[in-house]
Design a protein around this motif. Structure first.
Motif, short mmCIF file in Angstrom:
data_model
loop_
_atom_site.label_atom_id
_atom_site.label_comp_id
_atom_site.label_asym_id
_atom_site.label_seq_id
_atom_site.Cartn_x
_atom_site.Cartn_y
_atom_site.Cartn_z
N ALA A 11 0.80 -1.13 -0.01
CA ALA A 11 0.08 -0.03 -0.05
C ALA A 11 0.75 1.33 0.06
O ALA A 11 1.92 1.12 0.56
N VAL A 12 0.36 2.61 -0.46
CA VAL A 12 1.04 3.42 -0.56
C VAL A 12 1.44 3.89 0.90
O VAL A 12 2.50 4.65 1.09
N SER A 13 0.51 3.55 1.85
CA SER A 13 0.81 4.09 3.26
C SER A 13 1.43 2.95 4.10
O SER A 13 1.75 3.21 5.09
N GLY A 14 2.09 2.03 3.26
CA GLY A 14 2.52 0.81 3.72
C GLY A 14 4.13 1.18 4.10
O GLY A 14 4.63 2.13 3.81
N THR A 15 4.81 0.09 4.77
CA THR A 15 6.21 0.11 5.13
C THR A 15 7.02 -1.11 4.51
O THR A 15 6.24 -2.09 4.30
N PHE A 16 8.09 -0.92 4.21
CA PHE A 16 8.97 -2.13 3.58
C PHE A 16 10.46 -1.88 4.06
O PHE A 16 10.75 -0.92 4.52
N LYS A 17 11.21 -3.07 3.77
CA LYS A 17 12.58 -3.05 3.69
C LYS A 17 13.13 -3.68 2.70
O LYS A 17 12.46 -4.59 2.28
N VAL A 18 14.16 -3.45 2.36
CA VAL A 18 15.05 -4.18 1.15
C VAL A 18 16.10 -5.12 1.60
O VAL A 18 16.90 -4.68 2.32
N SER A 19 16.10 -6.31 1.55
CA SER A 19 17.07 -7.26 1.68
C SER A 19 17.91 -7.31 0.37
O SER A 19 17.41 -8.24 -0.52
N PHE A 20 19.19 -6.90 0.33
CA PHE A 20 19.78 -6.93 -0.86
C PHE A 20 21.29 -7.74 -0.73
O PHE A 20 21.92 -7.68 0.20
N SER A 21 21.48 -8.83 -1.70
CA SER A 21 22.69 -9.52 -1.61
C SER A 21 23.41 -9.60 -3.06
O SER A 21 22.64 -9.57 -4.06
N GLY A 22 24.64 -9.77 -3.07
CA GLY A 22 25.20 -9.84 -4.43
C GLY A 22 26.00 -8.60 -4.79
O GLY A 22 25.53 -7.36 -4.33
N GLN A 23 27.06 -8.52 -5.75
CA GLN A 23 27.44 -7.46 -6.41
C GLN A 23 27.84 -7.68 -7.81
O GLN A 23 27.95 -8.76 -8.20
N ASN A 24 28.05 -6.60 -8.54
CA ASN A 24 28.84 -6.68 -9.96
C ASN A 24 29.63 -5.45 -10.26
O ASN A 24 29.88 -4.65 -9.20
N GLU A 25 29.97 -5.30 -11.46
CA GLU A 25 30.85 -4.34 -11.62
C GLU A 25 30.51 -2.84 -11.52
O GLU A 25 30.92 -1.82 -11.12
N ASP B 183 10.23 -3.54 11.66
CA ASP B 183 8.79 -4.01 11.48
C ASP B 183 8.03 -3.69 10.23
O ASP B 183 7.14 -3.03 10.19
N PRO B 184 8.70 -3.93 9.28
CA PRO B 184 7.84 -3.54 7.86
C PRO B 184 6.85 -4.24 7.50
O PRO B 184 6.77 -5.47 8.00
N ASP B 185 5.79 -3.81 6.71
CA ASP B 185 4.76 -4.67 6.46
C ASP B 185 5.21 -5.84 5.25
O ASP B 185 4.71 -6.87 5.34
N VAL B 186 6.23 -5.52 4.46
CA VAL B 186 6.84 -6.27 3.54
C VAL B 186 8.07 -6.31 3.43
O VAL B 186 8.58 -5.20 3.43
N THR B 187 8.69 -7.31 3.29
CA THR B 187 10.39 -7.47 2.84
C THR B 187 10.84 -7.89 1.61
O THR B 187 9.99 -8.83 1.07
N ILE B 188 11.27 -6.89 1.02
CA ILE B 188 11.59 -7.07 -0.30
C ILE B 188 13.02 -7.89 -0.45
O ILE B 188 14.06 -7.40 -0.06
N SER B 189 12.87 -9.12 -1.27
CA SER B 189 14.26 -9.73 -1.40
C SER B 189 14.92 -9.41 -2.66
O SER B 189 14.10 -9.56 -3.87
N ALA B 190 16.00 -8.90 -2.80
CA ALA B 190 16.67 -8.44 -4.02
C ALA B 190 18.14 -9.24 -4.19
O ALA B 190 18.98 -8.99 -3.24
N ARG B 191 18.18 -10.31 -5.16
CA ARG B 191 19.45 -10.95 -4.78
C ARG B 191 20.10 -10.70 -6.34
O ARG B 191 19.34 -11.22 -7.39
N LEU B 192 21.40 -10.18 -6.38
CA LEU B 192 22.00 -9.94 -7.61
C LEU B 192 23.05 -11.04 -8.02
O LEU B 192 23.80 -11.26 -7.45
N HIS B 193 22.83 -11.39 -9.23
CA HIS B 193 24.12 -12.65 -9.53
C HIS B 193 24.43 -11.95 -10.90
O HIS B 193 23.61 -11.97 -11.96
N ARG B 194 25.53 -11.46 -11.21
CA ARG B 194 26.13 -10.94 -12.29
C ARG B 194 25.23 -9.77 -12.92
O ARG B 194 25.05 -8.79 -12.09
N GLY B 195 24.52 -9.88 -14.28
CA GLY B 195 23.80 -8.85 -14.65
C GLY B 195 22.37 -9.13 -14.58
O GLY B 195 21.66 -8.22 -15.07
#
Length: 724
Positions: free
Chosen positions: A88-102, A136-148
């Motif tokens: 929701a526009v009024s909601g909360t979230f966090k981003v769990s990010f892993s990986g890297q590239n150039e 305490d987010p409403d939603v946790t976003i998983s973002a996993r980077l592998h190469r490109g």
């Protein structure tokens, strides 16, 4: 119900077990990945995995694969996802990010670009937008980077699923709940429990194995007592479906308690740890099912009515410091005595980071599983406790294989920082040069006397033999520390690391196999393809320090006749052939290396008619009179420092014999030709008389590549020509 894709994560080494478990929930696994499984299924199957998986860490609902070769490309791809379906526009979230590239070199930057894409997609005309809430987010976003590519999803789990809710305190070295469950499954506990077997852990610590064993036997959902899950404030959540699954879990729990419950007991000599175990049992609601008691291993005895079969499964101490390890042999020996005296007909499972001590149990293991306890490699050893499996217990002194462990965190952190720095600079350089194999560390720190090489996604570690003045235990402790640090610092899996000790090799030992893995693979160097093996031989099949010499040969070989003496696996011959040599002859006395050299040439399309490899004693070949027309324009000679192989007619000592060998080689060199002579004997001195007969130029500095500049004396090299 619509089919969805999920990525379900787990501890390393149990991916196949997890795939089987997901099938039970109605998912269809379609690809295993390191520490996870990709599977398709309905939302109901995803909910079941969250509630019932004993093995998973997280259940991630896959939304999209986003092209992410640049930060802007990543941002645009994330923004294109229909986030209004999830948050929701009024909601909360966090981003769990892993990986890297150039382009995306750290997780903070990557997470920020993902956050920007989500916020900008949902931002309203009046400026309203969702906010970030890391706690305490409403939603946790998983973002996993592998190469490109960035895999974007919703984490349905919330906290890791290994957190069942019963363990709020723990012993000194606890097993995670899902790893404990994996050990129980590998040891066959579900089948034994169904057959009326009982369970004992004689060194139970905080009781994790006991509780997981009881939950399996009673059909209790692992997620039944968790406070919440990550999907409960997600816009796609279906509360009615979730309620029905919760009610089913409660019904199964009730029915499980009505059936025959196995006896489950754990013991430990530490009063405080047993008190923790008792509280964990209480929080799990298993009082009266799981019995824990403070009792030393020496006082173990069965009391009461126990089943004739069952499982003893335990995770003994590893000996975190090498000085503790001398006590482990006694502990394992006593454990073997206890089970043989009290539990004939049962099965024994020992999960250990020092598997060599399994030989002290007095039983022959019928199965071994390689797993990880956190980041440390370990093994589950399984034994049948019966007369047929009994063997004489072995007294284990210093273990032959050093297991990774950190004794001095501050010192280990310094090594990790050095490796990260070297990997960043040398990795970029190697990629630009078209080099797949390079040295990333060469005893940079005196505490860690190692050479560490990268072989296209694999790690080759060579320990320099410590001088007699260095305490052997200290050397082993530092090696154990390095092995614990290296994979994470280089961002590679521990399973791709091979460690050897380098010592002076004499006679046939330099040619003998050290192992039988047969793990050959191809690597690339300046457009050439070369076959290597990191495990089975002292050397890998490719001398990395001679890379500039091979490249020079490649750039100057066009139209020339090339001779490679002591050719080893023929890498220089490959470079000559790729560089356009009209023909080549490569000689070595080892049949293994002759065949290897032929395969290397074939990999690069070199015709065996024009690029020949022959098994020959190079000393005898040089002594023989040259055949008519046997003239070469370019000769490479890199003899060993010393060899007394039975295949040779004499004994080779490079300091004593090099003058004669060079004269004989020059007799086969064309008038305008060049002999490249090299060796790696540190105290080598070139025969002064050679400069009187030939034009001699030392070119050693130009043959030391960037990754060997810390060790400029690794070899010496000369260009030798006829005088005009």
């Amino acid at each position: 119900m619509a089919e969805l894709n999920f990525f379900v994560t787990c501890p390393k080494g149990i991916e196949y077990l997890l795939a089987d478990e997901l099938k039970e929930f109605g998912m269809e696994p379609f690809r295993n990945a390191p520490a996870g499984v990709w599977a398709s299924g309905t939302l109901e199957a995803g909910y079941r995995a969250c509630l019932w998986s004993r093995l998973a860490n997280r259940v991630i609902l896959h939304l999209a694969d986003v092209s992410a070769t640049t930060g802007d490309e990543l941002y645009q791809g994330v923004q294109d996802i229909n986030w209004q379906d999830h948050l929701a526009v009024s909601g909360t979230f966090k981003v769990s990010f892993s990986g890297q590239n150039e382009a995306i070199r750290n997780t903070q930057f990557g997470a920020q670009r993902v956050k920007d894409g989500i916020v900008d997609r949902l931002r309203t005309g009046d400026g309203r937008r969702p906010s970030v809430n890391p706690k305490d987010p409403d939603v946790t976003i998983s973002a996993r980077l592998h190469r490109g590519t960035l895999a974007v999803g919703i984490d349905l789990s919330g906290d890791s699923l290994h957190k069942r809710g019963y363990r709020t305190e723990q012993g000194a070295a606890p097993l995670k709940e899902n790893l404990a469950a994996a050990l129980l499954i590998r040891a066959g506990w579900p089948e034994l429990a169904a057959q009326g077997g009982d369970f004992i852990d004689p060194m139970c610590g905080s009781g994790t194995l006991l509780i997981e064993a009881a939950m399996m036997a009673l059909d209790l959902a692992p997620g039944r007592k968790r406070e919440g899950f990550g999907f409960q404030r997600w816009l796609g959540h279906q509360p009615d479906l979730w309620l029905a699954l919760r009610q089913e879990a409660e019904r199964r729990a009730h029915e499980g308690r009505q059936g025959q419950c196995p006896r489950i007991a754990g013991y430990d000599q530490d009063h405080n740890v047993i008190a923790t175990a008792a509280r964990n049992v209480q929080r799990a609601g298993l009082e009266g099912v799981v019995h824990v008691e403070c009792r030393e291993l020496d006082r173990f005895a069965l009391e009461g009515d126990w089943a004739v079969q069952g499982l003893v499964l335990t995770n003994p101490p590893y000996g975190e410091r090498l000085s503790d390890r001398k006590q482990l042999g006694t502990l394992y020996h006593r454990l073997g005595e206890v089970v043989r005296e009290n539990l004939t007909g049962w099965r024994l499972g020992v999960f250990t980071g020092v598997p060599e001590f399994g030989k002290s149990l007095g039983l022959r293991s019928y199965k071994q599983y390689r797993l990880f306890n956190g980041k440390l490699p370990a093994q589950l050893l399984l034994f049948n406790v019966d007369k047929d499996s009994e063997v004489a217990p072995k007294e284990i002194g210093e273990p032959s294989e050093v297991m990774p462990r950190i004794a001095n965190p501050e010192r280990a952190a310094m090594l990790a920082n050095r490796l990260k720095k070297n990997m960043k600079t040398l990795g970029q350089w190697a990629r630009k040069q078209g080099i797949g194999c390079y040295r990333v560390y060469d005893a940079d720190m005196p505490e860690y006397a190692l050479a560490i090489d990268i072989y296209e996604g694999r790690i080759h570690v060579q320990e320099y033999a410590a001088p007699k003045t260095v305490d052997a235990r200290s050397a082993r402790e530092r090696l154990a520390e390095a092995l614990a640090v290296i994979p994470d610092a280089l961002q590679m899996d521990r399973a791709v690391m091979v460690c050897k000790q380098r010592q002076r090799q004499t006679g046939t030992s330099q040619y003998e196999k050290q192992g039988t893995s047969g793990e050959f693979f191809n690597v690339h160097e300046h457009g050439c393809v070369l076959k290597v093996n990191l495990r089975d031989y002292l050397d890998t099949g490719l001398f990395l320090d001679h890379r500039p010499v091979r490249h020079w040969i490649q750039r100057h070989a066009r139209g020339k006749r090339f001779l490679n003496l002591f050719c080893y696996t023929g890498a220089a011959s490959v470079h000559a052939a790729v560089g356009g040599a009209t023909r080549s002859l490569s000689l070595d006395m080892s049949k293994t290396y002759v065949n290897w050299a032929r395969e290397n040439l074939a990999l690069n399309g070199a015709s065996p008619r024009y690029h020949q490899v022959e098994q020959a004693d190079c000393l005898a070949w040089l002594e023989a009179r040259p055949k008519a027309g046997e003239v070469f324009d370019l000769i490479f000679m890199d003899p060993p420092t010393f060899s007394n192989s039975a295949r040779m007619e004499g004994v080779l000592d490079v300091q004593r014999d090099h003058g004669r060998m060079i004269e004989q080689a020059m007799a086969r060199l064309s008038s305008e030709g060049l002999l490249i002579f090299s060796n790696n004997f540190r105290r080598f001195k070139l025969d002064e008389s050679l400069a009187e007969m030939f034009q001699v130029e030392e070119v050693s500095p130009s043959t030391i590549d960037r990754d060997f500049q810390r060790n400029p004396k690794i070899h010496r090299c000369w260009h030798i020509r006829h005088r005009g």
